[in-house]
Design a protein around this motif. Sequence first.
Motif, PDB file in Angstrom:
ATOM      1  N   ASP A  16      28.115  -3.419 -26.395  1.00 53.35           N
ATOM      2  CA  ASP A  16      28.173  -4.406 -27.474  1.00 53.35           C
ATOM      3  C   ASP A  16      28.515  -5.802 -26.960  1.00 53.35           C
ATOM      4  O   ASP A  16      27.975  -6.795 -27.448  1.00 53.35           O
ATOM      5  N   PHE A  17      29.425  -5.887 -25.971  1.00 50.65           N
ATOM      6  CA  PHE A  17      29.822  -7.221 -25.510  1.00 50.65           C
ATOM      7  C   PHE A  17      28.656  -7.947 -24.858  1.00 50.65           C
ATOM      8  O   PHE A  17      28.543  -9.174 -24.961  1.00 50.65           O
ATOM      9  N   TRP A  18      27.767  -7.195 -24.199  1.00 55.03           N
ATOM     10  CA  TRP A  18      26.592  -7.835 -23.612  1.00 55.03           C
ATOM     11  C   TRP A  18      25.620  -8.275 -24.700  1.00 55.03           C
ATOM     12  O   TRP A  18      25.061  -9.373 -24.647  1.00 55.03           O
ATOM     13  N   ASN A  19      25.415  -7.426 -25.680  1.00 51.33           N
ATOM     14  CA  ASN A  19      24.503  -7.767 -26.776  1.00 51.33           C
ATOM     15  C   ASN A  19      25.005  -8.990 -27.547  1.00 51.33           C
ATOM     16  O   ASN A  19      24.204  -9.831 -27.983  1.00 51.33           O
ATOM     17  N   THR A  20      26.327  -9.111 -27.716  1.00 49.45           N
ATOM     18  CA  THR A  20      26.911 -10.280 -28.362  1.00 49.45           C
ATOM     19  C   THR A  20      26.633 -11.529 -27.537  1.00 49.45           C
ATOM     20  O   THR A  20      26.258 -12.588 -28.073  1.00 49.45           O
ATOM     21  N   PHE A  25      21.594 -16.602 -27.143  1.00 43.04           N
ATOM     22  CA  PHE A  25      20.382 -17.260 -26.662  1.00 43.04           C
ATOM     23  C   PHE A  25      19.260 -17.253 -27.703  1.00 43.04           C
ATOM     24  O   PHE A  25      18.170 -17.754 -27.434  1.00 43.04           O
ATOM     25  N   ASP A  26      19.559 -16.707 -28.875  1.00 38.68           N
ATOM     26  CA  ASP A  26      18.625 -16.849 -29.995  1.00 38.68           C
ATOM     27  C   ASP A  26      18.602 -18.297 -30.471  1.00 38.68           C
ATOM     28  O   ASP A  26      17.650 -18.738 -31.108  1.00 38.68           O
ATOM     29  N   GLN A  27      19.675 -19.014 -30.165  1.00 40.50           N
ATOM     30  CA  GLN A  27      19.810 -20.414 -30.577  1.00 40.50           C
ATOM     31  C   GLN A  27      19.304 -21.328 -29.467  1.00 40.50           C
ATOM     32  O   GLN A  27      19.708 -21.218 -28.312  1.00 40.50           O
ATOM     33  N   LYS A  28      18.413 -22.231 -29.805  1.00 45.49           N
ATOM     34  CA  LYS A  28      17.836 -23.154 -28.826  1.00 45.49           C
ATOM     35  C   LYS A  28      18.848 -24.211 -28.423  1.00 45.49           C
ATOM     36  O   LYS A  28      19.614 -24.704 -29.247  1.00 45.49           O
ATOM     37  N   LEU A  29      18.852 -24.551 -27.151  1.00 46.91           N
ATOM     38  CA  LEU A  29      19.753 -25.590 -26.662  1.00 46.91           C
ATOM     39  C   LEU A  29      19.339 -26.964 -27.181  1.00 46.91           C
ATOM     40  O   LEU A  29      18.150 -27.223 -27.372  1.00 46.91           O
ATOM     41  N   PHE A 111      34.581 -13.750 -19.324  1.00 47.82           N
ATOM     42  CA  PHE A 111      33.766 -14.879 -18.879  1.00 47.82           C
ATOM     43  C   PHE A 111      32.511 -15.014 -19.741  1.00 47.82           C
ATOM     44  O   PHE A 111      32.162 -16.123 -20.161  1.00 47.82           O
ATOM     45  N   LEU A 112      31.840 -13.916 -20.020  1.00 47.49           N
ATOM     46  CA  LEU A 112      30.639 -13.958 -20.871  1.00 47.49           C
ATOM     47  C   LEU A 112      30.985 -14.473 -22.261  1.00 47.49           C
ATOM     48  O   LEU A 112      30.229 -15.246 -22.860  1.00 47.49           O
ATOM     49  N   ASN A 113      32.117 -14.041 -22.779  1.00 39.20           N
ATOM     50  CA  ASN A 113      32.548 -14.493 -24.097  1.00 39.20           C
ATOM     51  C   ASN A 113      32.834 -15.991 -24.098  1.00 39.20           C
ATOM     52  O   ASN A 113      32.575 -16.692 -25.088  1.00 39.20           O
ATOM     53  N   TYR A 114      33.323 -16.501 -22.969  1.00 40.75           N
ATOM     54  CA  TYR A 114      33.649 -17.927 -22.856  1.00 40.75           C
ATOM     55  C   TYR A 114      32.395 -18.793 -22.725  1.00 40.75           C
ATOM     56  O   TYR A 114      32.262 -19.817 -23.397  1.00 40.75           O
ATOM     57  N   ILE A 115      31.460 -18.390 -21.882  1.00 40.42           N
ATOM     58  CA  ILE A 115      30.326 -19.275 -21.583  1.00 40.42           C
ATOM     59  C   ILE A 115      29.285 -19.303 -22.688  1.00 40.42           C
ATOM     60  O   ILE A 115      28.590 -20.300 -22.883  1.00 40.42           O
ATOM     61  N   GLU A 116      29.109 -18.211 -23.414  1.00 39.11           N
ATOM     62  CA  GLU A 116      28.068 -18.112 -24.442  1.00 39.11           C
ATOM     63  C   GLU A 116      26.724 -18.559 -23.850  1.00 39.11           C
ATOM     64  O   GLU A 116      26.331 -18.067 -22.795  1.00 39.11           O
ATOM     65  N   ASN A 117      26.039 -19.492 -24.494  1.00 34.55           N
ATOM     66  CA  ASN A 117      24.719 -19.906 -23.990  1.00 34.55           C
ATOM     67  C   ASN A 117      24.777 -21.266 -23.276  1.00 34.55           C
ATOM     68  O   ASN A 117      23.759 -21.954 -23.135  1.00 34.55           O
ATOM     69  N   ALA A 118      25.967 -21.663 -22.836  1.00 34.82           N
ATOM     70  CA  ALA A 118      26.135 -22.969 -22.181  1.00 34.82           C
ATOM     71  C   ALA A 118      25.274 -23.061 -20.920  1.00 34.82           C
ATOM     72  O   ALA A 118      24.938 -22.053 -20.296  1.00 34.82           O
ATOM     73  N   VAL A 119      24.941 -24.286 -20.561  1.00 38.62           N
ATOM     74  CA  VAL A 119      24.290 -24.526 -19.270  1.00 38.62           C
ATOM     75  C   VAL A 119      25.382 -24.474 -18.203  1.00 38.62           C
ATOM     76  O   VAL A 119      26.383 -25.201 -18.300  1.00 38.62           O
TER      77      VAL A 119
END
Length: 220
Positions: A16-20, A25-29, A111-119
């Motif tokens: 689940d944490f990976w899917n979250t 990345f469904d959201q465009k930068l 770390f994944l939870n922190y970075i989200e979709n950031a560059v």
Amino acid sequence: MIFNWFKKKEPQDLPDFWNTYAKNFDQKLPEKISDVRFVVLDTETTGFDFREDRMLCIGAVSVQHNQVDMADNFEIYIEQEKFNPESVEIHGIIKNEKVATLSEEEAVKHFLNYIENAVLVAHHANFDITMINKALKRMGLPKLKNRILDTMFLYRRTRITSNLIDREKNYSLDEIAEAYTIDVSDRHTAAGDAFITAVAFLKILGRLNKNGQMKLKNLF
């Protein structure tokens, strides 16, 4: 029956944490650089062997709206299963140091939870990103989905085009810090190097984006 242990996991098999994380990345930068959330990161490791060495610490800080957001930072220490006394001379992280540590898996989850979709931004980014991807691989997960920028390559673009300039020079973080008069008193800690790189990144952006009209795609 023959089992294929290396069969790639289907999306529904991922935790689940990976899917979250992936759902970010469904959201465009944003197209405008100042609206993009950049996460500038650094890792301290037991060495430079991607197969044998492990991360000891991940440090990161957020950059957005043309400033370093010190309130949006990340630093986590990882349990040492491998110890290399030679690397201690660089990062100073000793075995059984009295700091709170997490397992590699838990550290990566945070770390994944922190970075989200950031560059993601790093100096000599291939090393840090590969170290993180190797940890993900040990967890049976895909590689990071984030876009990556390397301050070394960005800094090269700011150099004056001249036959006297070595266009292939591999600039160190210390050289860039010296060029921009950046304090390096916290050098060789993950959080310290992340902050130094973040300040350098903003100064580089100032050189590359003088008219303020550069789009994110132009950085890649």
